[in-house]
Design a protein around this motif. Structure first.
Motif, PDB file in Angstrom:
ATOM      1  N   ILE A 192       0.821  -1.211   0.000  1.00 28.62           N
ATOM      2  CA  ILE A 192       0.000   0.000   0.000  1.00 28.62           C
ATOM      3  C   ILE A 192       0.859   1.267   0.000  1.00 28.62           C
ATOM      4  O   ILE A 192       0.449   2.303  -0.544  1.00 28.62           O
ATOM      5  CB  ILE A 192      -0.976  -0.002   1.212  1.00 28.62           C
ATOM      6  CG1 ILE A 192      -2.031   1.100   1.056  1.00 28.62           C
ATOM      7  CG2 ILE A 192      -0.217   0.143   2.524  1.00 28.62           C
ATOM      8  CD1 ILE A 192      -2.950   0.933  -0.117  1.00 28.62           C
ATOM      9  N   VAL A 193       2.051   1.186   0.600  1.00 30.52           N
ATOM     10  CA  VAL A 193       2.945   2.352   0.628  1.00 30.52           C
ATOM     11  C   VAL A 193       3.340   2.738  -0.789  1.00 30.52           C
ATOM     12  O   VAL A 193       3.262   3.914  -1.185  1.00 30.52           O
ATOM     13  CB  VAL A 193       4.210   2.055   1.464  1.00 30.52           C
ATOM     14  CG1 VAL A 193       5.190   3.233   1.398  1.00 30.52           C
ATOM     15  CG2 VAL A 193       3.845   1.750   2.904  1.00 30.52           C
ATOM     16  N   PHE A 194       3.769   1.745  -1.558  1.00 29.14           N
ATOM     17  CA  PHE A 194       4.224   2.009  -2.923  1.00 29.14           C
ATOM     18  C   PHE A 194       3.060   2.384  -3.845  1.00 29.14           C
ATOM     19  O   PHE A 194       3.204   3.235  -4.728  1.00 29.14           O
ATOM     20  CB  PHE A 194       4.974   0.787  -3.457  1.00 29.14           C
ATOM     21  CG  PHE A 194       6.111   0.369  -2.566  1.00 29.14           C
ATOM     22  CD1 PHE A 194       7.184   1.224  -2.338  1.00 29.14           C
ATOM     23  CD2 PHE A 194       6.102  -0.866  -1.921  1.00 29.14           C
ATOM     24  CE1 PHE A 194       8.223   0.853  -1.503  1.00 29.14           C
ATOM     25  CE2 PHE A 194       7.136  -1.250  -1.086  1.00 29.14           C
ATOM     26  CZ  PHE A 194       8.206  -0.385  -0.872  1.00 29.14           C
ATOM     27  N   LEU A 195       1.910   1.764  -3.617  1.00 31.27           N
ATOM     28  CA  LEU A 195       0.740   2.086  -4.422  1.00 31.27           C
ATOM     29  C   LEU A 195       0.326   3.548  -4.209  1.00 31.27           C
ATOM     30  O   LEU A 195       0.060   4.285  -5.164  1.00 31.27           O
ATOM     31  CB  LEU A 195      -0.426   1.164  -4.065  1.00 31.27           C
ATOM     32  CG  LEU A 195      -1.664   1.330  -4.950  1.00 31.27           C
ATOM     33  CD1 LEU A 195      -1.443   0.651  -6.301  1.00 31.27           C
ATOM     34  CD2 LEU A 195      -2.901   0.754  -4.261  1.00 31.27           C
ATOM     35  N   GLU A 254     -10.872   4.450  -7.582  1.00 36.30           N
ATOM     36  CA  GLU A 254     -11.547   3.299  -6.977  1.00 36.30           C
ATOM     37  C   GLU A 254     -10.556   2.181  -6.668  1.00 36.30           C
ATOM     38  O   GLU A 254     -10.689   1.472  -5.664  1.00 36.30           O
ATOM     39  CB  GLU A 254     -12.636   2.797  -7.921  1.00 36.30           C
ATOM     40  CG  GLU A 254     -13.658   1.882  -7.270  1.00 36.30           C
ATOM     41  CD  GLU A 254     -14.511   2.602  -6.240  1.00 36.30           C
ATOM     42  OE1 GLU A 254     -14.793   1.993  -5.195  1.00 36.30           O
ATOM     43  OE2 GLU A 254     -14.887   3.760  -6.479  1.00 36.30           O
ATOM     44  N   GLU A 255      -9.557   2.020  -7.535  1.00 39.63           N
ATOM     45  CA  GLU A 255      -8.553   0.974  -7.322  1.00 39.63           C
ATOM     46  C   GLU A 255      -7.783   1.203  -6.028  1.00 39.63           C
ATOM     47  O   GLU A 255      -7.551   0.274  -5.248  1.00 39.63           O
ATOM     48  CB  GLU A 255      -7.581   0.931  -8.506  1.00 39.63           C
ATOM     49  CG  GLU A 255      -6.500  -0.148  -8.343  1.00 39.63           C
ATOM     50  CD  GLU A 255      -5.547  -0.212  -9.523  1.00 39.63           C
ATOM     51  OE1 GLU A 255      -4.517  -0.899  -9.406  1.00 39.63           O
ATOM     52  OE2 GLU A 255      -5.822   0.421 -10.567  1.00 39.63           O
ATOM     53  N   VAL A 256      -7.407   2.446  -5.797  1.00 33.46           N
ATOM     54  CA  VAL A 256      -6.680   2.777  -4.561  1.00 33.46           C
ATOM     55  C   VAL A 256      -7.576   2.558  -3.350  1.00 33.46           C
ATOM     56  O   VAL A 256      -7.138   2.012  -2.325  1.00 33.46           O
ATOM     57  CB  VAL A 256      -6.173   4.232  -4.609  1.00 33.46           C
ATOM     58  CG1 VAL A 256      -5.544   4.622  -3.267  1.00 33.46           C
ATOM     59  CG2 VAL A 256      -5.155   4.413  -5.728  1.00 33.46           C
ATOM     60  N   ILE A 257      -8.828   2.957  -3.461  1.00 30.31           N
ATOM     61  CA  ILE A 257      -9.766   2.773  -2.355  1.00 30.31           C
ATOM     62  C   ILE A 257      -9.933   1.288  -2.028  1.00 30.31           C
ATOM     63  O   ILE A 257      -9.938   0.892  -0.853  1.00 30.31           O
ATOM     64  CB  ILE A 257     -11.140   3.392  -2.706  1.00 30.31           C
ATOM     65  CG1 ILE A 257     -11.038   4.917  -2.717  1.00 30.31           C
ATOM     66  CG2 ILE A 257     -12.209   2.942  -1.705  1.00 30.31           C
ATOM     67  CD1 ILE A 257     -12.286   5.619  -3.170  1.00 30.31           C
ATOM     68  N   ASN A 258     -10.040   0.464  -3.051  1.00 34.79           N
ATOM     69  CA  ASN A 258     -10.193  -0.984  -2.832  1.00 34.79           C
ATOM     70  C   ASN A 258      -9.008  -1.560  -2.073  1.00 34.79           C
ATOM     71  O   ASN A 258      -9.171  -2.408  -1.180  1.00 34.79           O
ATOM     72  CB  ASN A 258     -10.361  -1.707  -4.171  1.00 34.79           C
ATOM     73  CG  ASN A 258     -11.699  -1.409  -4.830  1.00 34.79           C
ATOM     74  OD1 ASN A 258     -12.657  -1.028  -4.153  1.00 34.79           O
ATOM     75  ND2 ASN A 258     -11.777  -1.574  -6.144  1.00 34.79           N
ATOM     76  N   GLU A 259      -7.798  -1.104  -2.417  1.00 38.03           N
ATOM     77  CA  GLU A 259      -6.605  -1.599  -1.734  1.00 38.03           C
ATOM     78  C   GLU A 259      -6.565  -1.105  -0.289  1.00 38.03           C
ATOM     79  O   GLU A 259      -6.150  -1.836   0.614  1.00 38.03           O
ATOM     80  CB  GLU A 259      -5.339  -1.143  -2.473  1.00 38.03           C
ATOM     81  CG  GLU A 259      -5.124  -1.817  -3.822  1.00 38.03           C
ATOM     82  CD  GLU A 259      -4.974  -3.330  -3.706  1.00 38.03           C
ATOM     83  OE1 GLU A 259      -4.444  -3.807  -2.682  1.00 38.03           O
ATOM     84  OE2 GLU A 259      -5.414  -4.036  -4.635  1.00 38.03           O
TER      85      GLU A 259
END
Length: 376
Positions: A192-195, A254-259
């Protein structure tokens, strides 16, 4: 009469009133050794003029190291944020007091040449030009205060010449390298840090200081308002950001929120498993026990996955540059990019990434010619 000259043996001396002490008693200054009466009178007139213009400074034997210590600890330090005070304290103790050729010189004998030689010495020692310019700025502030305190009449830093900032080359990842790296570390707990770094351009400290209360899943926004910082002898602490521009809202996909939702679910499971042993710090990125994550561990993890994925070795901060470069190549307005990155001035963004904007000028010549032809 404020002053006069008289002959003493074979030389001339002047005596001048420079004020009164707390009891009202007259304070006088005298200086002799002048071969001619004219020279003594010239020196006297100079001091009288300085007194009249409130520019006279009583000579002092106070050395620089004593002054800078008094100024920093009793005047300047308490006005700073904790993290800034810590870094400036290191600068004062390690460079202004130690390893400083004019540390033991009387304050009023330090010249612009002394300052320039000091800055050049630091340059030769391999310190960054940006850090040396911060030294120059802090010295200027200190000497300026000495003027206000009537210890000096002139700031020697005023005419000194700090080195120009040498900017490091910006290394960024290609689109394919981003995908390769993220796929390689997909199952790592710090994924999640890198994302977040890639998708938001946030600084490392901002990501590690992020709390769940800073996230608005409904509006798809991250409120950036704090950062994880290191304080010598104090360890890692969460601090508020320095500037208003750093405090910002970053829209996310949305992709970031899902993660992020996955991470939150994993944390809830750990809380249920560990109970009170899990720190109640509300951190998005944390250790297995809910405490702040050591930034050095993030760097070690990044280095390991860079090697495993065989992508271009870059610094963590270069991920931020990668994010900005993608926005620029997509034609996003530079002002919007500056706001997203937390730059106080779009000029900073433009100067940092100007080399990535060649397409902006490609059609200028043709535009001019077309306009001229239209109005023949």
């Amino acid at each position: 009469m404020k002053g006069h000259v008289y002959k003493r043996g074979e030389s001339w001396t002047f005596v001048v009133d420079i004020g009164r002490d707390s009891s009202g008693k007259r304070i006088q200054k005298s200086k002799g050794g002048f071969k001619r009466k004219k020279d003594a009178e010239t020196a006297l007139r100079k001091i009288l003029t300085e007194i009249d213009e409130n520019k006279y400074i009583e000579s002092s034997k106070e050395v620089f190291s004593s002054f800078i210590t008094d100024w920093f600890y009793n005047h300047y330090k308490n006005r700073l944020r904790v993290t800034t005070a810590s870094s400036r304290e290191y600068m004062v103790s390690s460079h202004f007091i130690k390893n400083n050729p004019f540390a033991d010189k009387p304050l009023n004998t330090i010249t612009s040449l002394n300052i320039d030689l000091f800055l050049n010495q630091k340059l030769e020692q391999g310190l960054s030009t940006n850090y040396i310019r911060k030294m120059h700025q802090l010295l200027y502030q200190a000497f300026n205060q000495a003027i206000k305190w009537k210890k000096l009449s002139v700031n020697p830093v005023q005419d000194s010449d700090p080195p120009s900032v040498v900017k490091r080359d910006i290394n960024i990842w290609s689109y394919s390298e981003i995908h390769i790296f993220l796929n390689e570390c997909k199952n790592d707990r710090n994924y999640i840090v890198f994302l977040l770094a890639i998708y938001t351009g946030m600084r490392r400290g901002e990501i590690l200081g992020l709390k769940w209360s800073d996230l608005d899943f409904n509006k798809k926004v991250i409120h950036v308002s704090r950062s994880l910082s290191y304080i010598p002898n104090g360890g890692y602490v969460i601090t508020n950001l320095k500037t208003r521009s750093s405090n910002r809202k970053i829209p996310i996909t949305e992709e970031v929120i899902n993660e992020l939702v996955k991470v939150k679910k994993q944390q809830e499971e750990l809380k249920n498993k560990l109970g009170e042993a899990f720190g109640n710090n509300d951190l998005v990125v944390c250790t297995e026990f809910g405490h702040v994550q050591d930034p050095r561990n993030i760097l070690r993890t990044m280095k390991r996955y860079i090697k495993l994925s065989n992508v271009t070795p870059i610094r963590f901060h270069d991920i931020r540059h990668t994010h900005a470069s993608i926005l620029i190549s997509s034609g996003v307005d530079i002002v919007k990019i500056a706001d997203r990155l937390g730059h106080s001035n779009p000029k900073t963004t433009f100067e940092t990434y100007a080399h990535l904007l060649p397409h902006v000028y490609n059609d200028v010549a043709e535009a001019f010619e077309n306009e001229l032809k239209k109005n023949q």
